[in-house]
Design an enzyme around this catalytic site. Sequence first.
Site: not given
Ligand code: NAI
Length: 503
Positions: A192, A194-195, A224, A245, A266, A268, A301, A348, A403, A405
């Site tokens: 899946k 990301a949006e 999500g 996240s 994996e 933040g 991250c 963001q 974080e 980001f």
């Molecule tokens: P997110 O963690 O909410 O989204 C990442 C993925 O998870 C997307 O594909 C989303 O659709 C999916 N997702 C969301 N809720 C879910 C659920 N309940 N069950 C299954 N899948 C789900 O991250 P978001 O909202 O895009 O970014 C928020 C913060 O997360 C950023 O500001 C940053 O701090 C952190 N982040 C960290 C990353 C890393 O590389 N570790 C990458 C992206 C964001």
Amino acid sequence: MGDLHSVPGSNLTPLGLIKHLDNKLLIDGKLVAAKSQKSFPIHNPATMEVIGHAAEADAQDVNDAVEIAKKAQKEWRHMDAAKRGHLVTQCGDLLEEHQDELARLMTLETGKALRTESQVEAKIFANTFRFYGGLALELKGETIPFSDSMLAVTIREPLGVVGAIIAWNVPLLLMSLKVAPALVAGNTVVIKSAEEAPFAVLRAAEIMNTILPPGVLNMISGDGPTTGEALVRHPDVAKVTFTGSVETGKKIYKNSSEKLVPVTLELGGKSPMIVCEDIAVDKAIEGAMTSMRFTRQGQSCTAASRIFVHESIFDSFLEGMKTKLNELKIGDPMDMETDVGTVISPAQHQKILTYVDIGKKTPGATAHECSALPTDPKFSKGLFVQPVLFTGIPNSHKLSQEEIFGPVTILIPWKNFDDVINQANDSDYGLAATLWTNDLKRALQGVHRLEAGFVQVNQNVVVQPGLSYGGMKSSGVGKEASLEAMLEHFTHKKTIIFNMSGV
Ligand code: NAI
Ligand code: MG
């Protein structure tokens, strides 16, 4: 190869390709519309124009993808490992042929600068498939000495259907770190996107599907709560692998625990960079520029978002860094002269600016805003952010602990080595750390004491195929990018004993 696997749409422009991919999922080797008949718009963050629509898979669509993957796994798992490896290597070669197209798609949907980011990522992406393709015969077990009449062995078996959920910051890289080892190990995958960034991943899946048997790699888009949760909770998903996240990681861990399936997370980071006084300041500044991923607007991250600089070189470090940051050209992400593009989304963008505002209002803090935002009216709605260095903010502050980001890093002076290691470790996160020194004793002390999954001395390379990558503490569970990652996270070990005495 081009003749053997001519990929549909290869002559299209990036926007033409997006039309071709518009509102589609990839299930059973084909681009298909979602049964949900729902979709959501995708924006170019440099202009905020709508460039296309992503299909929103609902529970029925997710079920279709998982059931197809389950069916395909029955044959895929029994294919000779070498053959699977060969097919995945071929995918790497074909993806490399398409790297420019993939890089452009990624820049259109993420706003990342084409030259400094998307092109580099598209190359690593292809290499990751070749790396794992070459490891197929390493899916080995062990022999256990029992007795001459017995043979006790372990073998590595695939887990089944892998559900992969990825973020938008490096969509292709994240796709490869999950899909390549999963496939080589004999699993099939539903990924899946990301949006915000579905198209490069969908296109890559389409390209790979000209080589892989249908159903082995399926790609869905959606949000999500609907799509992601349905995938995680699906009873036939036998493994979940996620990048994103901490908050979402915890939800996924919890939902997966109800099925008792293995999970890789994996999450933040708030990675420290420690600069000692014995290092050439210029070299450390160069390291800080790459460690902090300023060309990716800090959307990493592992970003070195806390930089501890020895007090005796603090001022020259700060001045040198400002000079370097001021040289960065922020602008049209597609322009090959541009160093830095935009951040991903209005949410963001707002989040980053809120943190900057909090920093500016902190008594004693100074925000050093660097470089200049583009003035071209074409980009007036673009999600550009100026890089900011903060001084006068302690490690205990919200900005040092959460974080962000974004292109925001905190510079903190230090005097005592013990104390700076303690400060570096005073964080919920534990993904990466870098230490800059020529003093071997300090370097050794530092690498042993720093609480992080990945510690580098006097350099900061990004994820490299071959190097285990993954954090401790709130940064996650499990490793990626290495042989161990494939063996430990995409297979299970079966113990087998033959007893041939007296039969
Ligand atoms: P997110 O963690 O909410 O989204 C990442 C993925 O998870 C997307 O594909 C989303 O659709 C999916 N997702 C969301 N809720 C879910 C659920 N309940 N069950 C299954 N899948 C789900 O991250 P978001 O909202 O895009 O970014 C928020 C913060 O997360 C950023 O500001 C940053 O701090 C952190 N982040 C960290 C990353 C890393 O590389 N570790 C990458 C992206 C964001
Ligand atoms: Mg979220």
